[in-house]
Design a protein around this motif. Structure first.
Motif, PDB file in Angstrom:
ATOM      1  N   LYS A 282       0.805  -1.221   0.000  1.00 46.45           N
ATOM      2  CA  LYS A 282       0.000   0.000   0.000  1.00 46.45           C
ATOM      3  C   LYS A 282       0.837   1.270   0.000  1.00 46.45           C
ATOM      4  O   LYS A 282       0.297   2.370   0.050  1.00 46.45           O
ATOM      5  CB  LYS A 282      -0.982  -0.032   1.171  1.00 46.45           C
ATOM      6  N   ASP A 283       2.141   1.132  -0.110  1.00 38.23           N
ATOM      7  CA  ASP A 283       2.980   2.300  -0.347  1.00 38.23           C
ATOM      8  C   ASP A 283       2.892   2.760  -1.801  1.00 38.23           C
ATOM      9  O   ASP A 283       3.462   3.795  -2.156  1.00 38.23           O
ATOM     10  CB  ASP A 283       4.438   2.003   0.000  1.00 38.23           C
ATOM     11  N   PHE A 284       2.171   1.986  -2.628  1.00 32.55           N
ATOM     12  CA  PHE A 284       2.000   2.306  -4.032  1.00 32.55           C
ATOM     13  C   PHE A 284       0.507   2.396  -4.337  1.00 32.55           C
ATOM     14  O   PHE A 284      -0.296   1.716  -3.725  1.00 32.55           O
ATOM     15  CB  PHE A 284       2.692   1.259  -4.899  1.00 32.55           C
ATOM     16  N   ARG A 285       0.160   3.263  -5.300  1.00 31.85           N
ATOM     17  CA  ARG A 285      -1.256   3.576  -5.542  1.00 31.85           C
ATOM     18  C   ARG A 285      -2.034   2.441  -6.159  1.00 31.85           C
ATOM     19  O   ARG A 285      -3.228   2.289  -5.904  1.00 31.85           O
ATOM     20  CB  ARG A 285      -1.363   4.793  -6.458  1.00 31.85           C
ATOM     21  N   GLY A 286      -1.390   1.678  -7.019  1.00 27.43           N
ATOM     22  CA  GLY A 286      -2.125   0.620  -7.688  1.00 27.43           C
ATOM     23  C   GLY A 286      -1.206  -0.192  -8.571  1.00 27.43           C
ATOM     24  O   GLY A 286      -0.046   0.186  -8.832  1.00 27.43           O
ATOM     25  N   TYR A 287      -1.733  -1.314  -9.053  1.00 26.27           N
ATOM     26  CA  TYR A 287      -0.963  -2.290  -9.804  1.00 26.27           C
ATOM     27  C   TYR A 287      -1.769  -2.721 -11.018  1.00 26.27           C
ATOM     28  O   TYR A 287      -2.976  -2.978 -10.913  1.00 26.27           O
ATOM     29  CB  TYR A 287      -0.664  -3.503  -8.921  1.00 26.27           C
ATOM     30  N   VAL A 288      -1.094  -2.832 -12.176  1.00 24.10           N
ATOM     31  CA  VAL A 288      -1.760  -3.164 -13.427  1.00 24.10           C
ATOM     32  C   VAL A 288      -1.018  -4.310 -14.094  1.00 24.10           C
ATOM     33  O   VAL A 288       0.163  -4.178 -14.446  1.00 24.10           O
ATOM     34  CB  VAL A 288      -1.801  -1.950 -14.379  1.00 24.10           C
ATOM     35  N   GLY A 289      -1.705  -5.440 -14.276  1.00 22.75           N
ATOM     36  CA  GLY A 289      -1.121  -6.595 -14.934  1.00 22.75           C
ATOM     37  C   GLY A 289      -1.692  -6.777 -16.324  1.00 22.75           C
ATOM     38  O   GLY A 289      -2.913  -6.854 -16.497  1.00 22.75           O
ATOM     39  N   LEU A 290      -0.811  -6.849 -17.318  1.00 27.62           N
ATOM     40  CA  LEU A 290      -1.201  -7.085 -18.704  1.00 27.62           C
ATOM     41  C   LEU A 290      -0.818  -8.518 -19.074  1.00 27.62           C
ATOM     42  O   LEU A 290       0.362  -8.864 -19.105  1.00 27.62           O
ATOM     43  CB  LEU A 290      -0.484  -6.114 -19.647  1.00 27.62           C
TER      44      LEU A 290
END
Length: 284
Positions: free
Chosen positions: A160-168
């Motif tokens: 949660k130190d990062f805003r979000g995660y995107v997997g392609l």
């Protein structure tokens, strides 16, 4: 019209042909910045030009390559895509097989994330608005960072130190292994489960976007659907976006300006990051 087949039919490397068509006037590049002490622990930073803010949102992009190949310079086309939308974009190299196997292959993504969190403000990025994006094996690496707190915990960070995660087009539930190479990378059958993001779902993951091409014959779409179903069962945050006509390579090269078409792939990723870049969970 430029097509993927056009690149595949040329004598030059298809990615070099693709990158030769990428505009370079919208960003500046800081190359070969070390985030560790070994050769592949280097990253490139693409900084959008003509931005009013000096605290821009950030994309940390992990390329694919079956955990055994890849070069950051080959992903100029992806960096330009995100920079064109106003994101400071970071593309790291990371150690791959045979130099490292799992779980050691998780170390460099975590080190790169720590470096970006610590230093990106020096390059105009906002350390409180960092997103991770990755394709194929890169999507596996970032999803493990998002779901298994162990790896970021080793560098004094949390998902949660990062805003979000995107997997392609990511592999998230890919046992049993069939190829000899993958068995070498992921070890004995008794411990292979530790490499599967789906095995660490607890519903506490940060915002996660999974994009899947329904014509993907390399990483089967069930990887996306199984992981999303498991997260939803645990009341976690996940979104799935389908691309009915996209195969595995489409799910990254359609970011490139010459192949972007209606820009749906880039638009979906950008829209997700726009929705989440200012959201702050003050209770965790």
């Amino acid at each position: 019209m430029v097509t993927i087949a056009t690149f595949a039919s040329t004598a030059c490397s298809p990615v070099k042909v693709l990158n030769s068509l990428i505009p370079s006037n919208g960003h500046t590049v800081k190359s070969d910045i070390s985030y560790g002490s070994v050769a592949r622990q280097q990253l490139d930073i693409y900084i959008p030009k003509h931005q009013a803010s000096n605290k821009l949102p950030v994309v940390l992009f992990f390329y694919g390559g079956s955990w055994e190949s890849g070069e950051k310079e080959d992903y100029l086309f992806a960096a330009e895509a995100f920079a064109s939308r106003g994101y400071v974009t970071v593309i790291p190299n990371y150690r791959v097989y045979p130099e490292v196997k799992f779980p050691e292959v998780m170390q460099d993504p975590a080190y790169a994330a720590r470096w970006v969190k610590t230093h990106i403000a020096e390059y105009g990025g906002d350390p409180d608005q960092i997103f991770m994006v990755g394709h194929s094996a890169g999507a596996h690496l970032l999803t493990m960072l998002a779901i298994n707190t162990h790896y970021l915990g080793q560098v004094a960070l949390t998902p949660k130190d990062f805003r979000g995660y995107v997997g392609l087009a990511g592999p998230y539930d890919f046992l049993p292994l069939k190829s000899t190479r993958l068995k070498e990378i992921f070890g004995s059958e008794e411990t292979q489960w530790k490499s599967q993001p789906i095995r660490f779902v607890d519903g506490k993951n940060p915002a996660l976007l999974l994009l899947v091409g329904l014509k993907d014959g390399v990483v089967w779409p069930h990887n996306t659907y199984n992981l999303a179903a498991e997260i939803k069962q645990h009341q976690g945050m996940v979104e799935v976006v389908e691309f009915p006509d996209y195969g595995h390579i489409d799910m990254v090269v359609k970011l490139a300006k010459p192949l972007r078409g209606n820009s749906r792939l880039l638009d979906e990723v950008d829209a997700f990051m726009q929705r989440h870049k200012l959201s702050v969970n003050l209770t965790n």
